[in-house]
Design a protein around this motif. Structure first.
Motif, short mmCIF file in Angstrom:
data_model
loop_
_atom_site.label_atom_id
_atom_site.label_comp_id
_atom_site.label_asym_id
_atom_site.label_seq_id
_atom_site.Cartn_x
_atom_site.Cartn_y
_atom_site.Cartn_z
N GLY A 1 10.87 79.24 14.76
CA GLY A 1 9.75 80.17 14.86
C GLY A 1 10.22 81.60 15.12
N ALA A 2 9.31 82.53 14.95
CA ALA A 2 9.61 83.96 15.11
C ALA A 2 10.15 84.30 16.49
N ILE A 3 9.79 83.52 17.50
CA ILE A 3 10.27 83.84 18.85
C ILE A 3 11.80 83.73 18.91
N GLU A 4 12.39 82.93 18.04
CA GLU A 4 13.86 82.85 18.00
C GLU A 4 14.46 84.19 17.56
N ALA A 5 13.84 84.85 16.60
CA ALA A 5 14.30 86.18 16.18
C ALA A 5 14.13 87.19 17.31
N VAL A 6 13.03 87.09 18.03
CA VAL A 6 12.80 87.99 19.17
C VAL A 6 13.91 87.81 20.20
N GLU A 7 14.21 86.58 20.54
CA GLU A 7 15.24 86.32 21.55
C GLU A 7 16.62 86.78 21.08
N GLU A 8 16.94 86.54 19.82
CA GLU A 8 18.23 86.99 19.28
C GLU A 8 18.32 88.51 19.31
N ALA A 9 17.24 89.18 18.91
CA ALA A 9 17.24 90.64 18.89
C ALA A 9 17.39 91.21 20.29
N LYS A 10 16.77 90.57 21.27
CA LYS A 10 16.93 91.02 22.66
C LYS A 10 18.37 90.81 23.12
N THR A 11 18.90 89.64 22.85
CA THR A 11 20.28 89.34 23.25
C THR A 11 21.26 90.34 22.64
N GLN A 12 21.03 90.71 21.39
CA GLN A 12 21.90 91.66 20.71
C GLN A 12 21.56 93.12 21.05
N LYS A 13 20.57 93.31 21.91
CA LYS A 13 20.14 94.65 22.33
C LYS A 13 19.65 95.51 21.16
N ILE A 14 19.11 94.85 20.15
CA ILE A 14 18.47 95.56 19.04
C ILE A 14 17.07 95.98 19.47
N ILE A 15 16.46 95.17 20.33
CA ILE A 15 15.16 95.51 20.92
C ILE A 15 15.28 95.45 22.44
N LYS A 16 14.51 96.27 23.09
CA LYS A 16 14.50 96.25 24.55
C LYS A 16 13.37 95.38 25.06
N PHE A 17 12.19 95.54 24.46
CA PHE A 17 11.00 94.81 24.91
C PHE A 17 10.39 94.05 23.74
N ALA A 18 9.68 92.96 24.07
CA ALA A 18 8.99 92.14 23.07
C ALA A 18 7.52 92.06 23.42
N GLY A 19 6.68 92.07 22.38
CA GLY A 19 5.24 92.02 22.62
C GLY A 19 4.53 91.15 21.61
N ILE A 20 3.24 90.99 21.86
CA ILE A 20 2.34 90.24 20.98
C ILE A 20 1.08 91.08 20.83
N THR A 21 0.54 91.12 19.60
CA THR A 21 -0.64 91.93 19.35
C THR A 21 -1.76 91.08 18.76
N GLY A 22 -2.97 91.53 19.00
CA GLY A 22 -4.12 90.85 18.43
C GLY A 22 -5.33 91.76 18.39
N HIS A 23 -6.11 91.63 17.33
CA HIS A 23 -7.29 92.47 17.14
C HIS A 23 -8.59 91.78 17.53
N HIS A 24 -8.66 90.45 17.35
CA HIS A 24 -9.96 89.79 17.43
C HIS A 24 -10.06 88.56 18.32
N GLU A 25 -8.98 87.93 18.66
CA GLU A 25 -9.04 86.64 19.36
C GLU A 25 -8.33 86.70 20.71
N PRO A 26 -9.02 87.14 21.75
CA PRO A 26 -8.38 87.28 23.06
C PRO A 26 -7.85 85.97 23.63
N ASN A 27 -8.51 84.85 23.34
CA ASN A 27 -8.03 83.57 23.87
C ASN A 27 -6.65 83.22 23.31
N ILE A 28 -6.40 83.57 22.06
CA ILE A 28 -5.11 83.29 21.43
C ILE A 28 -4.03 84.17 22.07
N ILE A 29 -4.34 85.45 22.27
CA ILE A 29 -3.36 86.35 22.90
C ILE A 29 -3.07 85.89 24.32
N ALA A 30 -4.10 85.53 25.07
CA ALA A 30 -3.89 85.04 26.44
C ALA A 30 -3.02 83.79 26.43
#
Length: 172
Positions: free
Chosen positions: A89-118
């Motif tokens: 899943g995409a979270i594996e790319a997030v974790e790899e990018a953090k480990t490699q210091k390509i990204i500092k922070f990770a987030g999740i976005t949503g426009h319409h479904e607050p229960n899914i974001i929560a």
């Protein structure tokens, strides 16, 4: 416009892999300001390889080697969460990018479904969430303020508001 915004003090720049030419436009201007800005981008891919390709393409277009924030974009369904957090899943790319210091922070976005974001915020220690928040949210049948904000506060997750003028309706 970007240079004018910078001169007025704007230091947070947000784009996405699928915002048309946005990243390419920013890539023409932001490199000279790179050390002075907070740069965020997003991927709508739900799998590891697709997300990683988006990240590589974003970095190339933006002419940078890192992002302060990389977000999983417009997550709206439980099946998407299951794919993001499943095998490959995409979270594996997030974790790899953090480990490699390509990204500092990770987030999740949503426009319409607050229960899914929560639910996403409960499943993974994201640093931020980007959600629709405005004065009209209390009247919405699926409000973000009462669904996402308590989870974000409990887990010390930064909240970035979007759609603040409620698609322009608050200006009328």
């Amino acid at each position: 416009m970007v240079e004018r915004a910078f001169n007025l003090g704007i230091r947070y720049y947000d784009t996405a892999a699928d915002y048309g030419p946005s990243e390419e436009y920013l890539g023409k201007i932001l490199p000279s300001y790179r050390s002075q800005i907070f740069l965020a981008s997003k991927s709508a891919a739900r799998d590891r390889d697709g997300a990683w390709r988006d990240l590589e393409r974003s970095l190339k277009r933006l002419k940078t080697d890192r992002l302060e924030l990389w977000q999983l974009h417009h997550v709206s369904f439980k099946e998407q969460l299951d794919q993001i957090f499943g095998k490959n899943g995409a979270i594996e790319a997030v974790e790899e990018a953090k480990t490699q210091k390509i990204i500092k922070f990770a987030g999740i976005t949503g426009h319409h479904e607050p229960n899914i974001i929560a639910a996403g915020l409960e499943r993974y220690p994201f640093d931020t969430t980007l959600v629709s928040l405005n004065a009209a949210d209390i009247h919405h049948p699926r409000p973000f303020h009462s669904t996402v904000l308590p989870v974000a506060k409990k887990n010390n997750i930064g909240v970035i508001a979007m759609k603040v003028p409620a698609y322009g309706k608050l200006f009328k």
